[in-house]
Design an enzyme around this catalytic site. Structure first.
Site, PDB file in Angstrom:
ATOM      1  CB  THR A  83       5.598   4.905  -7.685  1.00  0.00           C
ATOM      2  OG1 THR A  83       4.463   4.437  -6.940  1.00  0.00           O
ATOM      3  CG2 THR A  83       6.387   5.849  -6.795  1.00  0.00           C
ATOM      4  CB  CYS A 195      -0.759   1.106 -10.981  1.00  0.00           C
ATOM      5  SG  CYS A 195       0.664   0.172 -10.384  1.00  0.00           S
TER       6      CYS A 195
END
Length: 228
Positions: A83, A195
């Site tokens: 992430t 992202c």
């Protein structure tokens, strides 16, 4: 090849892409039936997302640090955090680790500089776009990052309300493309898909700027480190 420990689940949609790239890259490099020796700890994302919204980065850092140490105890020799946003607590994760941690911004910076890009757009959650932890690391490598001047809340919402749930909408793709067009007008030469879910929506086939998918770059860097 060293065993890779992956902290995933944020979201599981992008973690599944990590799993595929990690194994594809290993097979490409080693040939035959080779696949990646891999330990995955996939978290429940809902409590993490709540800590993000509450600004409880210390609590999130403690939780992810314990997971990283657990992966090391289980035999992981390289650690990756699947992430971008939660790299805000990277220092907490690495504080008690004795194995290498591959920061997601580093292979992204390497790829940008290799292609000659030093002014780039950065798309991601509002935390990644607005907090300094990611942009400062790019700056340290001589890369200037531009973030959208408008629509950051909308771009953030698409990630959490759609992409993290596996929903891909053409209307949302258009919103992201418009954001990239505006970044290009301000001087961005390329765009970081900062992202791990944005690659579900945007790639070079639709983007007005060259895209650098952090999920793909990070997964390949983990394989490279495991083979070094």
């Amino acid at each position: 090849m060293k065993t890779i420990g992956l902290i995933g689940g944020m979201s599981w949609e992008s973690t599944s892409h990590y799993y595929r790239v990690l194994n594809q890259e290993t097979a490409t490099r080693l040939g035959g039936l080779h696949s990646a020796p891999l330990i995955v700890h996939s978290v429940d994302f809902a409590p993490i997302a709540e800590m993000q919204s509450a600004g409880d980065w210390d609590g999130a850092g403690r939780q992810l640090s314990e997971i990283a140490k657990g992966l090391e105890r289980a035999g992981a020799e390289i650690i990756g955090l699947a992430t971008n946003t939660m790299h805000v607590v990277a220092s907490a994760i690495t504080a008690d680790l004795s194995v290498p941690f591959i920061h997601i911004a580093d292979p992204t910076s390497d790829a940008l500089l290799a292609d000659g890009f030093t002014t780039v757009g950065l798309l991601g959650t509002r935390f990644t776009m607005e907090m300094g932890f990611y942009r400062d690391r790019l700056t340290d490598r001589g890369i200037t990052s531009l973030i959208p001047e408008v629509d950051r809340t909308n771009l953030n919402g698409i990630i959490y309300e759609e992409l993290c749930r596996g929903i891909v909408r053409e209307e949302s793709r258009r919103i992201y493309i418009t954001a990239i067009e505006r970044l290009a007008a301000r001087g961005a030469e390329a765009v970081i898909l900062g992202c791990t879910e944005i690659g579900m929506l945007v790639d070079d086939s639709v983007s007005p700027l060259p895209t650098f998918d952090t999920t793909d770059l990070h997964a390949k860097a983990l394989v490279g480190a495991a083979l070094a």
